[in-house]
Design a protein around this motif. Structure first.
Motif, PDB file in Angstrom:
ATOM      1  N   CYS A   1      45.829  36.393  44.081  1.00  0.00           N
ATOM      2  CA  CYS A   1      46.231  36.658  42.691  1.00  0.00           C
ATOM      3  C   CYS A   1      46.550  38.131  42.488  1.00  0.00           C
ATOM      4  O   CYS A   1      47.417  38.486  41.691  1.00  0.00           O
ATOM      5  CB  CYS A   1      45.105  36.221  41.748  1.00  0.00           C
ATOM      6  N   THR A   2      45.843  38.990  43.218  1.00  0.00           N
ATOM      7  CA  THR A   2      46.100  40.428  43.126  1.00  0.00           C
ATOM      8  C   THR A   2      47.573  40.703  43.435  1.00  0.00           C
ATOM      9  O   THR A   2      48.252  41.444  42.713  1.00  0.00           O
ATOM     10  CB  THR A   2      45.180  41.173  44.127  1.00  0.00           C
TER      11      THR A   2
ATOM     12  N   ASP B   1      46.726  37.073  33.190  1.00  0.00           N
ATOM     13  CA  ASP B   1      45.843  37.042  34.354  1.00  0.00           C
ATOM     14  C   ASP B   1      45.006  35.776  34.196  1.00  0.00           C
ATOM     15  O   ASP B   1      43.956  35.773  33.554  1.00  0.00           O
ATOM     16  CB  ASP B   1      44.968  38.299  34.411  1.00  0.00           C
TER      17      ASP B   1
ATOM     18  N   GLN C   1      41.239  32.893  36.792  1.00  0.00           N
ATOM     19  CA  GLN C   1      40.092  31.980  36.668  1.00  0.00           C
ATOM     20  C   GLN C   1      40.449  30.690  35.939  1.00  0.00           C
ATOM     21  O   GLN C   1      39.562  29.879  35.690  1.00  0.00           O
ATOM     22  CB  GLN C   1      38.964  32.683  35.889  1.00  0.00           C
TER      23      GLN C   1
ATOM     24  N   SER D   1      44.469  32.475  40.903  1.00  0.00           N
ATOM     25  CA  SER D   1      43.754  32.791  42.150  1.00  0.00           C
ATOM     26  C   SER D   1      43.131  31.550  42.770  1.00  0.00           C
ATOM     27  O   SER D   1      42.614  30.686  42.052  1.00  0.00           O
ATOM     28  CB  SER D   1      42.642  33.812  41.873  1.00  0.00           C
TER      29      SER D   1
ATOM     30  N   LYS E   1      36.671  30.873  43.077  1.00  0.00           N
ATOM     31  CA  LYS E   1      37.292  30.189  41.941  1.00  0.00           C
ATOM     32  C   LYS E   1      37.059  28.672  42.021  1.00  0.00           C
ATOM     33  O   LYS E   1      36.387  28.192  42.923  1.00  0.00           O
ATOM     34  CB  LYS E   1      38.799  30.519  41.908  1.00  0.00           C
TER      35      LYS E   1
HETATM   36  C1  LIG Z   1      39.472  36.666  40.922  1.00  0.00           C
HETATM   37  C2  LIG Z   1      40.212  37.509  39.967  1.00  0.00           C
HETATM   38  C3  LIG Z   1      41.313  38.289  40.358  1.00  0.00           C
HETATM   39  C4  LIG Z   1      41.700  38.477  41.796  1.00  0.00           C
HETATM   40  O1  LIG Z   1      42.072  37.323  42.441  1.00  0.00           O
HETATM   41  P1  LIG Z   1      42.336  37.374  44.032  1.00  0.00           P
HETATM   42  O2  LIG Z   1      42.967  36.054  44.326  1.00  0.00           O
HETATM   43  O3  LIG Z   1      41.001  37.546  44.688  1.00  0.00           O
HETATM   44  O4  LIG Z   1      43.240  38.518  44.312  1.00  0.00           O
HETATM   45  C5  LIG Z   1      42.033  38.948  39.382  1.00  0.00           C
HETATM   46  N1  LIG Z   1      41.689  38.883  38.081  1.00  0.00           N
HETATM   47  C6  LIG Z   1      40.624  38.176  37.675  1.00  0.00           C
HETATM   48  C7  LIG Z   1      40.305  38.110  36.218  1.00  0.00           C
HETATM   49  C8  LIG Z   1      39.845  37.465  38.595  1.00  0.00           C
HETATM   50  O5  LIG Z   1      38.776  36.775  38.169  1.00  0.00           O
END
Ligand SMILES: *Cc1c(COP(=O)(O)O)cnc(C)c1O
Length: 381
Positions: free
Chosen positions: A56-57, A153, A156, A177, A182
């Motif tokens: 997700c990053t 974002d 979650q 993500s 998750k």
């Molecule tokens: C888990 C999370 C991310 C990062 O996700 P990744 O897949 O580990 O990069 C970003 N924002 C929030 C709010 C998250 O909970």
């Protein structure tokens, strides 16, 4: 009995699918399982433009690239989030502007967002906390009024909805993500949903994902060879990981149902402690929302009570964690010029919130053990 905070749930089909992926001709990006994942995600989200990502990053970083965020640009985000939300802005040279969250949903406070909009504001990134999000119609109205972008974002929040529409599909783009923490996992994975019919942006997302090349056009037979056409990076996940994710997404409803039951039991059994004023709130699902039941939190009237409850649970071998150290008061936030005291509501939430174990395969016995421990602790708090 040890109760971990989280336990990865496997559907049982992962190994078969991994084997199938390994035996196929392509274990790199955009193989067969990737296509299957995209098609499930499109159905689930009712979105026509889904791109899988390494995490997700990287999806958030790509969203900022697609908006052409550059030095001088401001992007409003909550301070109550994970570092990735802010890093995505900083990596483009932009300025993350931290806004407050509101107490009921722990997501962006729309009034505070409006106060922080300037001529430099290019985008807002609402964080859909714990599977419950912002009132997205209100955020979109605000964004349209000032002509700025909204990137969700929704790391979650896969499976959650607001007014019947999937979180992650209300904004101009949404990021998801599949990290091991998750609800639906493949170790490391992510997805970007582009929710605007903008051919240029949609094509560019594919190019950025493919190292700045037009490889996608080559794969589709549109060009004879592919070449470097823009800046980009390498964000397509291995098909071995997409094999795992496919098995998880096939059980999206089952997983949600399990977590729903655990959440409802916590609410039912723990609500009675809300009257004595020390436990002040807990996960709740406001009107118009359907949660994916990502986590379960309790909030206390002060930090001492919160820390005490965590340590008491620990002594009974139950893991409970805080969430989040607000970004503005973290070491990096201080380096950016913020200070403790800038966002009092967020600070208070960061100091008084804890999350208790919630995982798909949690048994009734395990949950009872957590609830009984909390009864012991909260009755004499
Ligand atoms: C888990 C999370 C991310 C990062 O996700 P990744 O897949 O580990 O990069 C970003 N924002 C929030 C709010 C998250 O909970």
């Amino acid at each position: 009995m040890h109760i971990p905070f989280n336990k990865i749930y496997y559907t049982g089909r992962e190994m078969d699918y991994i084997k199938e992926a390994l035996e196929s001709t392509n274990i790199s990006g955009d193989g067969n399982f990737n296509n299957k994942v995209c098609s499930l995600l499109k159905d689930q989200l009712n979105s026509s433009n889904i791109f899988t990502f390494t995490n997700c990053t990287h999806a958030l970083e790509t969203a900022m690239l697609l908006l052409d965020i550059r030095p001088g640009d401001e992007v409003i985000i909550p301070s109550f989030t994970f570092a990735s939300t802010a890093n995505a802005v900083l990596l483009r040279g932009g300025t993350p502007v931290f806004a407050e969250v509101e107490k009921k949903t722990l997501t962006l406070d729309i009034e505070d967002v409006e106060n922080k909009i300037t001529n430099q504001t290019r985008a807002i990134i609402p964080v859909q906390y714990g599977g419950i999000g912002c009132p997205m119609d209100e955020i979109m109205d605000l964004a349209n009024k000032y002509n700025i972008y909204v990137i969700e974002d929704a790391a979650q929040a896969l499976g959650s909805t607001y007014k019947g529409k999937a979180l992650g599909t209300w904004g101009h783009m949404g990021c998801f993500s599949f990290h091991g923490t998750k609800n639906y996992i493949c170790g490391e994975g992510g997805a970007l949903s582009i929710n605007m019919e903008d051919e240029k942006i949609i094509n560019r997302a594919e190019i950025i994902r493919q190292k700045g090349t037009n490889r996608q056009e080559f794969n589709m037979g549109k060009v004879n060879q592919y070449t470097w056409v823009d800046i980009g990076s390498s964000y397509a996940p291995s098909d071995v990981l997409m094999a795992i994710l496919y098995s998880q997404l096939q059980q999206i409803d089952y997983i949600m149902e399990k977590r729903k039951k655990i959440t409802e039991t916590y609410i039912e059994k723990l609500s009675k402690f809300l009257v004595h004023g020390k436990l002040t709130s807990m996960t709740n699902i406001p009107e118009y929302f359907n949660s994916n039941y990502h986590n379960f939190y309790l909030r206390f009237n002060n930090q001492n009570h919160r820390d005490y409850v965590i340590s008491q649970l620990k002594s009974r071998d139950i893991d409970a964690y805080i969430h989040f150290v607000p970004l503005h008061s973290s070491p990096m936030g201080l380096k950016l010029g913020y200070k403790y005291g800038d966002l009092p509501i967020t600070e208070k939430i960061g100091e008084t919130l804890m999350r208790i174990p919630l995982y798909t395969a949690m048994s009734e016995e395990e949950q009872d053990y957590v609830i009984m421990a909390l009864y012991d602790i909260l009755e004499v708090l």
